[in-house]
Design a protein around this motif. Structure first.
Motif, short mmCIF file in Angstrom:
data_model
loop_
_atom_site.label_atom_id
_atom_site.label_comp_id
_atom_site.label_asym_id
_atom_site.label_seq_id
_atom_site.Cartn_x
_atom_site.Cartn_y
_atom_site.Cartn_z
N LYS A 264 48.37 57.20 56.12
CA LYS A 264 47.29 56.73 57.01
C LYS A 264 47.89 55.92 58.17
N LEU A 265 48.89 55.11 57.85
CA LEU A 265 49.48 54.27 58.89
C LEU A 265 50.14 55.10 60.00
N SER A 266 50.59 56.29 59.65
CA SER A 266 51.28 57.13 60.65
C SER A 266 50.33 57.54 61.79
N LEU A 267 49.03 57.36 61.59
CA LEU A 267 48.07 57.73 62.64
C LEU A 267 47.94 56.63 63.70
N ALA A 268 48.43 55.44 63.39
CA ALA A 268 48.32 54.33 64.34
C ALA A 268 49.35 54.52 65.46
N ARG A 269 49.30 53.62 66.43
CA ARG A 269 50.23 53.67 67.56
C ARG A 269 51.66 53.40 67.11
N ASP A 270 52.63 53.93 67.83
CA ASP A 270 54.04 53.59 67.54
C ASP A 270 54.20 52.09 67.69
N GLY A 271 54.95 51.48 66.80
CA GLY A 271 55.14 50.03 66.89
C GLY A 271 54.03 49.26 66.22
N VAL A 272 53.13 49.95 65.51
CA VAL A 272 52.03 49.27 64.82
C VAL A 272 52.57 48.23 63.83
N ARG A 273 51.81 47.16 63.66
CA ARG A 273 52.19 46.14 62.68
C ARG A 273 51.02 45.91 61.71
N VAL A 274 51.38 45.54 60.47
CA VAL A 274 50.39 45.39 59.40
C VAL A 274 50.29 43.92 59.00
N MET A 275 49.06 43.48 58.75
CA MET A 275 48.84 42.08 58.33
C MET A 275 47.92 42.04 57.11
N HIS A 276 48.00 40.94 56.39
CA HIS A 276 47.11 40.71 55.24
C HIS A 276 47.08 39.20 55.03
N PRO A 277 45.87 38.60 54.87
CA PRO A 277 45.83 37.14 54.74
C PRO A 277 46.31 36.64 53.38
N GLY A 278 46.39 37.55 52.40
CA GLY A 278 46.75 37.13 51.05
C GLY A 278 45.60 36.41 50.37
N PRO A 279 45.53 36.40 49.06
CA PRO A 279 46.44 37.12 48.16
C PRO A 279 46.15 38.63 48.17
N SER A 288 52.37 48.68 48.06
CA SER A 288 53.47 47.71 48.07
C SER A 288 54.58 48.11 49.04
N ALA A 289 54.82 49.42 49.16
CA ALA A 289 55.90 49.88 50.03
C ALA A 289 55.67 49.43 51.47
N ALA A 295 59.91 45.96 58.44
CA ALA A 295 59.90 46.65 59.73
C ALA A 295 58.47 46.82 60.26
N VAL A 296 57.49 46.83 59.37
CA VAL A 296 56.09 46.97 59.83
C VAL A 296 55.19 45.80 59.43
N SER A 297 55.57 45.08 58.39
CA SER A 297 54.68 44.05 57.85
C SER A 297 54.94 42.69 58.50
N LEU A 298 53.86 42.03 58.94
CA LEU A 298 53.98 40.68 59.50
C LEU A 298 53.48 39.63 58.50
N ILE A 299 53.37 40.03 57.24
CA ILE A 299 52.73 39.15 56.25
C ILE A 299 53.52 37.84 56.06
N HIS A 300 54.84 37.92 56.06
CA HIS A 300 55.62 36.67 55.92
C HIS A 300 55.51 35.81 57.17
N ASP A 301 55.46 36.46 58.33
CA ASP A 301 55.29 35.68 59.57
C ASP A 301 53.96 34.93 59.53
N GLN A 302 52.92 35.57 58.99
CA GLN A 302 51.61 34.90 58.91
C GLN A 302 51.72 33.59 58.11
N VAL A 303 52.45 33.64 57.02
CA VAL A 303 52.58 32.43 56.19
C VAL A 303 53.32 31.34 56.97
N GLU A 304 54.39 31.74 57.67
CA GLU A 304 55.14 30.75 58.46
C GLU A 304 54.24 30.15 59.56
N MET A 305 53.52 31.02 60.26
CA MET A 305 52.65 30.54 61.35
C MET A 305 51.55 29.62 60.83
#
Ligand code: ASP
Length: 329
Positions: A264-279, A288-289, A295-305
């Protein structure tokens, strides 16, 4: 940059936020949001240094009052308060449905008598934090009220996106999953719309609020169509604790139609990024993959921010307190 320079830099930012409380994103102006994000940016730099501590809240008392369990939000507020030198106290209150209203006000008044400066509140009822803010003398930050708002989550999401794409305006952002129960979705919709992004929501009809278009979003029931050409795909947790009936056939079927996987993600724009607020519910709303792929997930950046944003919000509100004090003297 040295800690002293960082300190000087943060002190030099003129205050652009004169509110007493942060109860939601709805009603904030673009310039107030930008001010908080700019301030948070400088706190990201501070947090990456060896000495992460400033005295902005020295002598102030911060109470984290959580009527709902939380791991990342509570610890993020705690750390943010400590990095600004506040005295921090955590209170987790377990309520039964019967005495919820009474407990909320009673607890608030008891804590108010201890003269805190900042109260960070999470509650399962929409509007509870606003109600509490009307009863106490200190500044109140909403750390999530029912399905209503979670303003610091939206700010940390915006900071994550802005740092990655250098802007918010003009981006296409899909928010997918359990929109009906999500305060994260509401706060993000308000913020992203205000900042000029294009917001799509993707969910089965059973997980949408009535008339979702009133939020100024494009609505999709088909995930493959909704994801097409998006810059960001923001996944939401299925909030079964807030569901009264059975709103999805099974988690397996839900993943088939609405779970984020590579195909499904392959349909998004090149350079797409994925987020999730957790848990996260791995294998239910997100594979999980993808969640673990830096390379695509910003989930750790969200926690830092999150820590930086909460420092910025507390700092902005405490500027209001300083003004109050100077008037008294
Ligand atoms: N942590 C977020 C919240 O408190 C999202 C979630 O619980 O799914 O709303």
């Amino acid at each position: 940059m040295k800690a002293a320079d960082q300190h000087a830099r943060i002190h030099a930012i003129p205050s652009g936020f004169s509110r007493r409380h942060l109860l939601g994103i709805e009603g904030l102006s673009a310039s107030e949001i930008t001010y908080l994000l700019d301030l948070a940016d400088s706190y990201v730099d501070l947090n990456r240094q060896i000495n992460k501590k400033l005295d902005r809240l020295k002598g102030r008392t911060l109470i984290n009052l959580f009527f709902e369990p939380s791991t990342r939000t509570q610890s993020s507020f705690e750390l943010a308060g400590k990095r600004l030198s506040a005295d921090v106290m955590n209170m987790t209150v377990h309520t039964s449905a019967v005495n919820k209203g009474e407990t909320l006000i009673d607890t608030a008044m008891t804590l108010n008598a201890m003269r805190p400066d900042l109260l960070v509140v999470r509650h399962s009822a929409s509007g509870a934090v606003q109600l509490l803010s009307e009863k106490v003398d200190c500044s109140v930050i909403n750390a999530g009220d029912g399905a209503h708002e979670h303003p610091t989550q939206a700010l940390l999401d915006a900071l994550t996106i802005r740092r990655h794409f250098d802007r918010l305006d003009g981006l296409t952002i899909a928010i997918c999953g359990d929109i009906l129960h999500s305060r994260v979705a509401r706060s993000n919709i308000y913020l992203l719309n205000r900042m000029g992004a294009r917001v799509r929501i993707i969910a089965p009809p059973t997980l949408l609020p009535p008339e979702p278009e009133r939020f100024g979003v494009e609505v999709f029931h088909n995930m493959r169509e909704g994801i097409r050409d998006c810059d960001i795909v923001m996944m939401l947790r299925l909030q079964s604790e807030r569901m009264t009936g059975s709103l999805i056939p099974s988690t397996r079927e839900y993943f088939h139609y609405y779970g984020l996987d590579r195909e499904k993600l392959s349909l998004a724009r090149d350079g797409v990024r994925v987020m999730h607020p957790g848990p996260m519910n791995r294998g239910v709303e997100i594979d999980s993959a993808i969640a673990d792929d830096r390379a695509v997930s910003l989930i750790h950046d969200q926690v830092e921010m999150g820590v930086a944003v909460r420092m910025a919000v507390m700092d902005a509100l405490s500027a209001h307190l300083r003004n109050d004090l100077s008037k008294e003297i």
